[in-house]
Design an enzyme around this catalytic site. Structure first.
Site, mmCIF file in Angstrom:
data_model
loop_
_atom_site.group_PDB
_atom_site.id
_atom_site.type_symbol
_atom_site.label_atom_id
_atom_site.label_comp_id
_atom_site.label_asym_id
_atom_site.label_seq_id
_atom_site.Cartn_x
_atom_site.Cartn_y
_atom_site.Cartn_z
ATOM 1 N N ASP A 297 0.810 -1.220 0.000
ATOM 2 C CA ASP A 297 0.000 0.000 0.000
ATOM 3 C C ASP A 297 0.846 1.275 0.000
ATOM 4 O OD1 ASP A 297 0.828 -0.678 2.511
ATOM 5 O OD2 ASP A 297 -1.044 -0.194 3.528
ATOM 6 N N GLY A 298 2.005 1.264 0.676
ATOM 7 C CA GLY A 298 2.870 2.462 0.701
ATOM 8 C C GLY A 298 3.375 2.787 -0.693
ATOM 9 N N THR A 299 3.920 1.791 -1.370
ATOM 10 C CA THR A 299 4.449 1.977 -2.733
ATOM 11 C C THR A 299 3.330 2.393 -3.681
ATOM 12 O OG1 THR A 299 6.077 0.265 -2.271
ATOM 13 C CG2 THR A 299 5.686 0.763 -4.590
ATOM 14 N N ILE B 42 3.805 -9.784 2.698
ATOM 15 C CA ILE B 42 3.527 -11.014 3.448
ATOM 16 C C ILE B 42 2.206 -10.890 4.196
ATOM 17 C CG2 ILE B 42 5.956 -11.665 3.765
ATOM 18 C CD1 ILE B 42 5.619 -10.741 6.740
ATOM 19 N N ASP B 43 1.752 -9.646 4.440
ATOM 20 C CA ASP B 43 0.573 -9.441 5.293
ATOM 21 C C ASP B 43 -0.730 -9.859 4.608
ATOM 22 O OD1 ASP B 43 2.411 -8.284 6.987
ATOM 23 O OD2 ASP B 43 1.931 -6.241 6.396
ATOM 24 N N GLN C 79 9.991 -14.242 9.105
ATOM 25 C CA GLN C 79 8.823 -14.461 8.247
ATOM 26 C C GLN C 79 8.976 -13.829 6.870
ATOM 27 O OE1 GLN C 79 5.088 -13.927 11.058
ATOM 28 N NE2 GLN C 79 6.910 -12.986 11.904
ATOM 29 N N ARG C 80 9.945 -12.924 6.740
ATOM 30 C CA ARG C 80 10.166 -12.289 5.434
ATOM 31 C C ARG C 80 11.398 -12.853 4.751
ATOM 32 N NH1 ARG C 80 9.107 -6.329 6.790
ATOM 33 N NH2 ARG C 80 11.148 -5.959 5.881
HETATM 34 O O1 F6P Z 1 4.306 -5.204 5.994
HETATM 35 C C1 F6P Z 1 5.209 -6.234 6.189
HETATM 36 C C2 F6P Z 1 5.759 -6.225 7.593
HETATM 37 O O2 F6P Z 1 6.672 -7.297 7.722
HETATM 38 C C3 F6P Z 1 4.709 -6.274 8.693
HETATM 39 O O3 F6P Z 1 4.150 -7.553 8.877
HETATM 40 C C4 F6P Z 1 5.514 -5.749 9.850
HETATM 41 O O4 F6P Z 1 4.648 -5.156 10.811
HETATM 42 C C5 F6P Z 1 6.390 -4.709 9.221
HETATM 43 O O5 F6P Z 1 6.465 -5.025 7.853
HETATM 44 C C6 F6P Z 1 7.780 -4.619 9.791
HETATM 45 O O6 F6P Z 1 8.432 -3.558 9.189
HETATM 46 P P1 F6P Z 1 9.995 -3.311 9.279
HETATM 47 O O7 F6P Z 1 10.658 -4.263 8.342
HETATM 48 O O8 F6P Z 1 10.174 -1.895 8.891
HETATM 49 O O9 F6P Z 1 10.404 -3.581 10.701
#
Ligand code: F6P
Length: 362
Positions: A117-119, A140-141, A288-289
């Site tokens: 959504d930000g992009t 991922i959300d 998770q990412r």
């Molecule tokens: O939007 C993806 C996400 O991994 C969210 O699940 C999490 O709240 C946020 O980004 C974490 O952001 P950052 O990588 O800036 O800590």
């Protein structure tokens, strides 16, 4: 006529971005004979002038790689761009004119923006300034509206599921309550899917404010029924009835400045105090990412990437490929940025989980 396109990945990374880049570059070069420029570090690259040519060989073998070969930034909103004074204090400037200037300097006919959504909200404003942009939905959300699923979600759910599987054995041995906190921001999709796949006993999501007393009672009832351990899956945005979400930190430079985190500790402590049972918290965080995308995400990302190039060639700027059922459709960036896709209170999956005895804390 489109001859030269740029591609960038904005916002946080997620597994599958490289699979999109792989598909974009190969489709553009092999199918349409286009040139592709990779913009580095999201919109930061268009502000600071960082990019590289992307040839066929540059994307060979990148499909299984997590992250993004182009780099990403979730602090690079050109309309609210962070600068630092001599004391290191942040201030913000509108650098969108620089983005337009660099887009023209690069002779780009279109830009493919991979993001959430930000992009997409940055893309929406740049479209109004004359840039020809097509989006690719990523997070991922899984909270981006207009698409049934974003790539990255399945990979995150796999990691959550494996973590819960691993926690089961130690919870069982020590007869403990294990609380696992997962990401997802304001939506409970990761907790819901990961919690069901991993066999969580309690799943707490932002859409359903919970009662700690009732969660504790549920766990005690399990104990009385002979279950000597419990697994509680809590989304970072979950919160008790009448209370706010737990904020871990504020990132001033970011599109959404709030970083959630810490509710897992609140839940574990609340359970210990109310039940006398031992509880431990695991915060899964950025694991998770990380890592390689699942086969499902690689396929979805490949479909999205190829379709995005088609949309560029068709001149469908302001659109992005979305998944509806198993079909790819094109949908408007503007529509997607103005609403968040959260878990419906009567989602069929939620109802099934309830019918199987999973407790949601309400
Ligand atoms: O939007 C993806 C996400 O991994 C969210 O699940 C999490 O709240 C946020 O980004 C974490 O952001 P950052 O990588 O800036 O800590």
């Amino acid at each position: 006529m489109v001859k030269r396109i740029g591609v960038l990945s904005g916002g946080g990374d997620c597994p599958g971005i490289n699979a999109v880049i792989h598909a974009v570059v190969k489709r553009a070069i092999l199918h349409y004979g286009l040139e592709v420029i990779g913009i580095l570090d999201g919109f930061e690259g268009l502000v600071e002038g960082k990019w590289r040519d992307l040839h066929y060989n540059d994307v060979s073998g990148i499909m299984p790689l997590g992250g993004t070969i182009l780099g990403a930034s979730n602090r690079a909103n050109p309309f609210h761009y962070p600068r630092y004074d001599e004391q290191g204090k942040v201030y913000f400037q509108d650098m969108s004119a620089k983005v337009v200037e660099n887009y023209r300097r690069l002779n780009l006919d279109a830009l493919i923006a991979i993001g959430g959504d930000g992009t997409f909200s940055v893309a929406e404003k740049l479209l109004a300034q004359g840039l020809q942009i097509v989006g690719v939905p990523k997070t991922i959300d899984n909270d981006l509206s207009s698409t049934d699923m974003t790539f990255g979600f399945d990979s995150a759910v796999k990691i959550v599921t494996e973590a819960i599987d691993a926690l089961h054995t130690t919870a069982q041995s020590h007869h403990r309550v294990m609380v696992i906190e997962v990401m997802g921001r304001y939506a409970g999709w990761i907790a819901l899917y990961g919690g069901i796949a991993g066999g969580g006993d309690v799943i707490l999501i932002p859409e359903i404010p919970f009662h700690l007393d009732k969660v504790a009672e549920f766990i005690l009832r399990r104990r009385q029924a002979g279950k000597r351990f419990s697994i509680v899956v809590v989304a970072e945005g979950a919160h008790p009835v009448g209370q706010e979400m737990v904020v871990q930190k504020i990132v001033a430079e970011s599109h959404d400045q709030i970083r959630l985190g810490g509710i897992g500790y609140v839940v574990a402590q609340g359970i210990e105090e109310r039940t006398g049972l031992e509880a431990r918290t695991v915060i899964l965080g950025h694991l998770q990412r990380g890592g390689s995308p699942t086969a499902f995400d690689r396929i979805l990302a490949t479909r999205f990437g190829a379709k995005a190039v088609d949309l560029v060639v068709e001149g469908k700027f302001g659109y992005f490929p979305a998944l509806r059922g198993n079909e790819l459709v094109s949908t408007s960036i503007t529509e997607a940025v103005h609403s968040l896709k959260t878990v419906p209170l009567h989602s069929p999956l939620l109802d099934i989980a309830r019918s199987l005895g999973t407790y949601f804390g309400d």
